[in-house]
Design a protein around this motif. Structure first.
Motif, PDB file in Angstrom:
ATOM      1  N   TRP A  44      14.894 -18.623  -1.811  1.00 20.69           N
ATOM      2  CA  TRP A  44      14.750 -19.258  -3.154  1.00 20.69           C
ATOM      3  C   TRP A  44      13.423 -19.649  -3.816  1.00 20.69           C
ATOM      4  O   TRP A  44      13.119 -19.172  -4.655  1.00 20.69           O
ATOM      5  N   HIS A  45      12.495 -20.191  -2.827  1.00 20.56           N
ATOM      6  CA  HIS A  45      11.518 -20.472  -3.308  1.00 20.56           C
ATOM      7  C   HIS A  45      10.390 -19.945  -2.346  1.00 20.56           C
ATOM      8  O   HIS A  45      10.560 -20.193  -0.973  1.00 20.56           O
ATOM      9  N   PRO A  46       9.274 -19.258  -2.779  1.00 21.33           N
ATOM     10  CA  PRO A  46       8.736 -19.130  -4.064  1.00 21.33           C
ATOM     11  C   PRO A  46       9.936 -17.998  -4.960  1.00 21.33           C
ATOM     12  O   PRO A  46      10.383 -17.314  -4.297  1.00 21.33           O
ATOM     13  N   VAL A  97      10.177 -12.166  -5.878  1.00 27.39           N
ATOM     14  CA  VAL A  97      10.326 -11.063  -4.769  1.00 27.39           C
ATOM     15  C   VAL A  97       8.951 -10.901  -4.209  1.00 27.39           C
ATOM     16  O   VAL A  97       8.020 -10.567  -5.098  1.00 27.39           O
ATOM     17  N   GLN A  98       8.786 -11.342  -3.097  1.00 23.09           N
ATOM     18  CA  GLN A  98       7.343 -11.033  -2.348  1.00 23.09           C
ATOM     19  C   GLN A  98       7.094  -9.694  -2.017  1.00 23.09           C
ATOM     20  O   GLN A  98       7.944  -8.685  -1.867  1.00 23.09           O
ATOM     21  N   PHE A  99       5.732  -9.268  -1.993  1.00 23.07           N
ATOM     22  CA  PHE A  99       5.399  -8.071  -1.840  1.00 23.07           C
ATOM     23  C   PHE A  99       5.727  -7.399  -0.569  1.00 23.07           C
ATOM     24  O   PHE A  99       5.897  -6.138  -0.384  1.00 23.07           O
ATOM     25  N   GLN A 100       6.028  -8.258   0.400  1.00 23.43           N
ATOM     26  CA  GLN A 100       6.254  -7.532   1.941  1.00 23.43           C
ATOM     27  C   GLN A 100       7.630  -7.234   1.926  1.00 23.43           C
ATOM     28  O   GLN A 100       7.911  -6.395   2.604  1.00 23.43           O
ATOM     29  N   VAL A 101       8.532  -7.644   1.011  1.00 20.54           N
ATOM     30  CA  VAL A 101       9.959  -7.135   1.156  1.00 20.54           C
ATOM     31  C   VAL A 101      10.120  -5.699   0.896  1.00 20.54           C
ATOM     32  O   VAL A 101       9.425  -5.164  -0.310  1.00 20.54           O
ATOM     33  N   PRO A 102      10.889  -4.988   1.691  1.00 16.00           N
ATOM     34  CA  PRO A 102      10.993  -3.581   1.541  1.00 16.00           C
ATOM     35  C   PRO A 102      11.772  -3.317   0.114  1.00 16.00           C
ATOM     36  O   PRO A 102      12.797  -4.027  -0.289  1.00 16.00           O
ATOM     37  N   ARG A 103      11.228  -2.194  -0.497  1.00 17.80           N
ATOM     38  CA  ARG A 103      12.067  -1.986  -1.881  1.00 17.80           C
ATOM     39  C   ARG A 103      11.985  -0.625  -2.063  1.00 17.80           C
ATOM     40  O   ARG A 103      11.303   0.255  -1.411  1.00 17.80           O
ATOM     41  N   SER A 104      13.083   0.153  -2.665  1.00 14.00           N
ATOM     42  CA  SER A 104      13.114   1.330  -2.847  1.00 14.00           C
ATOM     43  C   SER A 104      11.941   1.898  -3.947  1.00 14.00           C
ATOM     44  O   SER A 104      11.621   1.144  -4.595  1.00 14.00           O
ATOM     45  N   GLY A 105      11.728   3.160  -3.797  1.00 11.85           N
ATOM     46  CA  GLY A 105      10.463   3.842  -4.679  1.00 11.85           C
ATOM     47  C   GLY A 105      10.257   5.084  -4.138  1.00 11.85           C
ATOM     48  O   GLY A 105      10.832   5.843  -3.488  1.00 11.85           O
ATOM     49  N   GLN A 106       8.768   5.533  -4.487  1.00  8.61           N
ATOM     50  CA  GLN A 106       8.181   6.689  -4.373  1.00  8.61           C
ATOM     51  C   GLN A 106       8.281   6.822  -2.747  1.00  8.61           C
ATOM     52  O   GLN A 106       7.584   5.769  -1.978  1.00  8.61           O
ATOM     53  N   ARG A 107       8.396   8.003  -2.258  1.00  9.32           N
ATOM     54  CA  ARG A 107       8.091   8.498  -0.798  1.00  9.32           C
ATOM     55  C   ARG A 107       7.508   9.602  -0.786  1.00  9.32           C
ATOM     56  O   ARG A 107       7.974  10.754  -1.223  1.00  9.32           O
ATOM     57  N   GLY A 108       6.272   9.651  -0.294  1.00  8.97           N
ATOM     58  CA  GLY A 108       5.604  10.843  -0.011  1.00  8.97           C
ATOM     59  C   GLY A 108       4.592  11.104  -1.340  1.00  8.97           C
ATOM     60  O   GLY A 108       4.290  10.294  -2.370  1.00  8.97           O
ATOM     61  N   TYR A 109       3.431  11.961  -1.240  1.00  4.02           N
ATOM     62  CA  TYR A 109       2.474  12.427  -2.093  1.00  4.02           C
ATOM     63  C   TYR A 109       1.419  11.020  -2.381  1.00  4.02           C
ATOM     64  O   TYR A 109       1.118  10.661  -3.363  1.00  4.02           O
ATOM     65  N   HIS A 110       1.176  10.530  -1.036  1.00  2.44           N
ATOM     66  CA  HIS A 110       0.293   9.495  -0.890  1.00  2.44           C
ATOM     67  C   HIS A 110      -0.995  10.300  -0.465  1.00  2.44           C
ATOM     68  O   HIS A 110      -1.029  11.263   0.187  1.00  2.44           O
ATOM     69  N   HIS A 111      -2.154   9.582  -0.710  1.00  3.18           N
ATOM     70  CA  HIS A 111      -3.410   9.766  -0.409  1.00  3.18           C
ATOM     71  C   HIS A 111      -3.783   9.486   0.983  1.00  3.18           C
ATOM     72  O   HIS A 111      -3.501   8.151   1.437  1.00  3.18           O
ATOM     73  N   ARG A 112      -4.140  10.498   1.937  1.00  4.76           N
ATOM     74  CA  ARG A 112      -4.388  10.363   3.467  1.00  4.76           C
ATOM     75  C   ARG A 112      -5.562  10.613   3.813  1.00  4.76           C
ATOM     76  O   ARG A 112      -5.993  11.794   3.411  1.00  4.76           O
TER      77      ARG A 112
END
Length: 428
Positions: free
Chosen positions: A272-274, A277-292
């Motif tokens: 509830w607090h903070p 949504v903290q940045f460590q929580v897995p969320r859906s989004g872009q997969r791949g096309y990352h710089h490596r």
């Protein structure tokens, strides 16, 4: 006050019975599409002025993968003197063209570009990179610059851009060559050359500038930059897979089958607090096309162009006359006609993608790095299915004369003869 205190105590006392590491690495955040589509060399090897001037990276294109057979040379290991089959990636590396250099000064806030010098003539494939739509524009890029070169040469005075060259020699600490690929030699469906700054290491600043000026408008081959058995780093962009959910993107566990409103989810996205949504929580989004940047890739072989060495895939044990291109070509790529590099293991990205090979950032002292590689066999069977034959001759020998593409030529000749006869008849 009392309830808040109790809550804090309970929070401090909370624990779990069994260890459960988090899903997915936070070291690769943010997981978004890169803006450096052709890879960015973020750091170069440390300069050693005792060595002669040399380039520290090379641009190449990913063609595909195959496998090789070799004997392991690792005394004390159970694999010593035994045959192993290993996957390798083949990168086509046509010679790069050096078209200028940039001189940098070291400041407390990092490097600052002081001056740049370009060559007197730039090829069309290089100039195409400065425009979005080549056929609509007047193509004026670098025409005035070229005129200045010609005027200085015509007067018979100093070397063109002598003032800028002198400034670079006097004040700069870092010299980076501006190089572009010869993309027309690689059939990947693009006409714009890829341009990159590649650092020159070794020697004093004067020697570095003279080294680059000597290479202006000259070809630099991959064999001039790297050697066999060298450890290199690969820089590029991974294969894109679009938008994905948390199960695929982060490797989270699916919820039980009976879960209401879907099960490929994260059950609780935070406390509830903070109250966010903290940045460590897995969320859906872009997969791949990352710089490596992948380090420590071993070069197994550097091959020459097809014209210079038509049998580049021959070894001492396998005397079959064959080039590196497998039967039917590399899938989604085609044939390799230029110089090529064979690297152990896989390389990031799709076929035809630009991959930058960079010299290792530190001295390689491990046994793997110092092992001498002697290939016994390079596979050139078809990569479209379960390839059975290494060459077309071998296939023809197995199936008989009907398997060779000779009859097609005969048909063409017959057709040509018929056409000639018909033409003669019309004339008569």
């Amino acid at each position: 006050f009392g309830s808040r205190f109790v809550a804090q105590v309970l929070r401090g006392m909370s624990h779990r019975k069994f260890e459960r590491p988090r899903h997915g690495s936070l070291g690769f955040l943010p997981r978004k599409r890169t803006k450096h589509h052709h890879g960015k060399i973020k750091s170069f090897p440390k300069d050693d002025q005792s060595k002669p001037p040399h380039l520290t990276a090379f641009m190449s294109y990913k063609a595909g993968m195959t496998h090789i057979v070799r004997d392991v040379d690792k005394p004390g290991s159970k694999l010593h003197k035994k045959e192993v089959v290993e996957p390798v990636t083949v990168l086509e590396s046509p010679p790069m063209i050096v078209v200028g250099f940039v001189g940098y000064i070291e400041t407390p806030r990092g490097l600052r570009a002081l001056t740049s010098v370009f060559a007197g003539h730039l090829s069309d494939e290089c100039r195409r990179r400065f425009y979005r739509n080549w056929h609509r524009v007047k193509r004026k890029a670098f025409t005035k610059y070229q005129k200045r070169w010609e005027e200085t040469k015509g007067k018979g005075g100093d070397e063109p851009m002598a003032a800028e060259i002198a400034r670079a020699k006097k004040y700069c600490q870092v010299i980076r060559a501006i190089c572009h690929t010869q993309v027309s030699k690689v059939k990947i469906g693009t006409k714009k050359a890829h341009i990159k700054e590649i650092q020159v290491n070794g020697g004093t600043t004067e020697k570095k500038v003279d080294f680059v000026m000597g290479l202006l408008e000259q070809e630099v081959k991959v064999a001039d930059v790297f050697t066999q058995d060298e450890m290199v780093d690969a820089i590029g962009v991974t294969k894109g897979h679009g938008f994905h959910g948390v199960i695929t993107r982060w490797g989270c566990t699916r919820l039980p089958r009976k879960t209401h409103r879907g099960l490929r989810k994260v059950a609780c996205i935070g406390t509830w607090h903070p109250a966010r949504v903290q940045f460590q929580v897995p969320r859906s989004g872009q997969r791949g096309y990352h710089h490596r940047t992948e380090i420590n890739k071993k070069i197994y072989r550097i091959g020459k162009a097809l014209k210079e060495d038509p049998h580049g895939a021959m070894t001492e044990n396998d005397l079959t006359e064959k080039s590196i291109t497998p039967m039917g070509g590399f899938p989604h790529y085609g044939e390799i006609n230029e110089d090529w590099v064979m690297v152990k293991g896989c390389i990031m990205g799709a076929k035809k993608r630009l991959i930058t090979l960079r010299k290792s950032l530190f001295a390689q002292t491990s046994r793997i790095a110092q092992e001498k590689i002697a290939l016994k066999f390079i596979d050139t069977s078809s990569k479209m299915g379960h390839g059975r034959f290494q060459t077309y001759e071998e296939k023809a020998k197995f199936f008989g004369a009907g398997a060779t593409p000779a009859p097609k030529k005969a048909k063409k000749e017959k057709t040509a003869a018929k056409t000639e006869e018909a033409t003669e008849a019309d004339e008569a």
